[in-house]
Design a protein around this motif. Structure first.
Motif, PDB file in Angstrom:
ATOM      1  N   VAL A  19      40.939  25.541 -11.958  1.00 28.14           N
ATOM      2  CA  VAL A  19      41.771  24.575 -12.667  1.00 28.14           C
ATOM      3  C   VAL A  19      41.057  24.044 -13.910  1.00 28.14           C
ATOM      4  O   VAL A  19      39.839  24.147 -14.039  1.00 28.14           O
ATOM      5  N   VAL A  20      41.862  23.466 -14.809  1.00 29.69           N
ATOM      6  CA  VAL A  20      41.367  22.758 -15.991  1.00 29.69           C
ATOM      7  C   VAL A  20      41.931  21.353 -15.924  1.00 29.69           C
ATOM      8  O   VAL A  20      43.137  21.177 -15.748  1.00 29.69           O
ATOM      9  N   THR A  21      41.066  20.346 -16.067  1.00 33.23           N
ATOM     10  CA  THR A  21      41.537  18.966 -16.067  1.00 33.23           C
ATOM     11  C   THR A  21      41.963  18.578 -17.475  1.00 33.23           C
ATOM     12  O   THR A  21      41.697  19.290 -18.441  1.00 33.23           O
ATOM     13  N   GLN A  22      42.605  17.427 -17.607  1.00 28.36           N
ATOM     14  CA  GLN A  22      43.026  16.963 -18.925  1.00 28.36           C
ATOM     15  C   GLN A  22      41.837  16.650 -19.817  1.00 28.36           C
ATOM     16  O   GLN A  22      41.955  16.675 -21.036  1.00 28.36           O
ATOM     17  N   GLY A  23      40.690  16.396 -19.219  1.00 22.84           N
ATOM     18  CA  GLY A  23      39.477  16.146 -19.992  1.00 22.84           C
ATOM     19  C   GLY A  23      38.788  17.420 -20.433  1.00 22.84           C
ATOM     20  O   GLY A  23      37.789  17.384 -21.149  1.00 22.84           O
ATOM     21  N   GLY A  24      39.300  18.587 -20.003  1.00 26.59           N
ATOM     22  CA  GLY A  24      38.734  19.867 -20.411  1.00 26.59           C
ATOM     23  C   GLY A  24      37.689  20.411 -19.464  1.00 26.59           C
ATOM     24  O   GLY A  24      36.989  21.363 -19.802  1.00 26.59           O
ATOM     25  N   ILE A  25      37.547  19.839 -18.288  1.00 23.09           N
ATOM     26  CA  ILE A  25      36.558  20.303 -17.324  1.00 23.09           C
ATOM     27  C   ILE A  25      37.145  21.461 -16.523  1.00 23.09           C
ATOM     28  O   ILE A  25      38.235  21.363 -15.970  1.00 23.09           O
ATOM     29  N   LEU A  26      36.393  22.560 -16.473  1.00 19.79           N
ATOM     30  CA  LEU A  26      36.785  23.729 -15.690  1.00 19.79           C
ATOM     31  C   LEU A  26      36.118  23.654 -14.327  1.00 19.79           C
ATOM     32  O   LEU A  26      34.952  23.275 -14.225  1.00 19.79           O
ATOM     33  N   GLY A  27      36.834  24.041 -13.291  1.00 18.21           N
ATOM     34  CA  GLY A  27      36.236  24.015 -11.967  1.00 18.21           C
ATOM     35  C   GLY A  27      37.104  24.702 -10.938  1.00 18.21           C
ATOM     36  O   GLY A  27      38.197  25.179 -11.225  1.00 18.21           O
ATOM     37  N   LYS A  28      36.583  24.741  -9.726  1.00 20.83           N
ATOM     38  CA  LYS A  28      37.276  25.370  -8.612  1.00 20.83           C
ATOM     39  C   LYS A  28      37.554  24.296  -7.570  1.00 20.83           C
ATOM     40  O   LYS A  28      36.671  23.519  -7.218  1.00 20.83           O
ATOM     41  N   VAL A  29      38.797  24.256  -7.092  1.00 23.06           N
ATOM     42  CA  VAL A  29      39.181  23.272  -6.084  1.00 23.06           C
ATOM     43  C   VAL A  29      38.460  23.615  -4.785  1.00 23.06           C
ATOM     44  O   VAL A  29      38.585  24.720  -4.263  1.00 23.06           O
ATOM     45  N   SER A  30      37.661  22.664  -4.275  1.00 23.05           N
ATOM     46  CA  SER A  30      36.942  22.910  -3.030  1.00 23.05           C
ATOM     47  C   SER A  30      37.548  22.146  -1.860  1.00 23.05           C
ATOM     48  O   SER A  30      37.325  22.511  -0.710  1.00 23.05           O
TER      49      SER A  30
END
Length: 109
Positions: free
Chosen positions: A60-71
């Protein structure tokens, strides 16, 4: 003798002038609805469906631009997102702006 044509108009003539000014206003409201309000409602509905369908393993990408994986997905609208090895942050579901890749649902036995 000194009566001007404006005073001599009857009530039907005044009603015609009033409705001729009302028609353009109704058209403007209808155009605004179809060009601005309806597409925004559709976009919000699609975003809500995307956020509700999030599950563990999605990129996912948050509105702040942080990329990550939902854990971890919690019931109260909070997601735990891993942004680096061993670094997990909690974010609100509504702040997810985009899902980059979806995980396949688990096969039911």
């Amino acid at each position: 003798m000194f009566i001007t044509p404006a005073y001599a108009q009857d009530a039907a003539g005044a009603a015609g002038i009033m409705t001729s000014g009302l028609v353009p206003m109704i058209l403007i409201v209808a155009i605004m609805y179809f060009l601005m309000i309806r597409p925004q409602q559709k976009r919000l509905k699609e975003h809500k469906a995307m956020v509700e369908a999030l599950r563990r393993g999605d990129q996912v990408v948050t509105q702040g631009g942080i990329l990550g994986k939902v854990s971890k997905v919690q019931d109260d609208g909070i997601l735990e997102v891993e942004i680096a090895d061993g670094v997990k942050v909690k974010v609100m579901r509504a702040t997810i702006s985009q899902v980059l890749s979806k995980t396949e649902p688990a096969a039911s036995a």
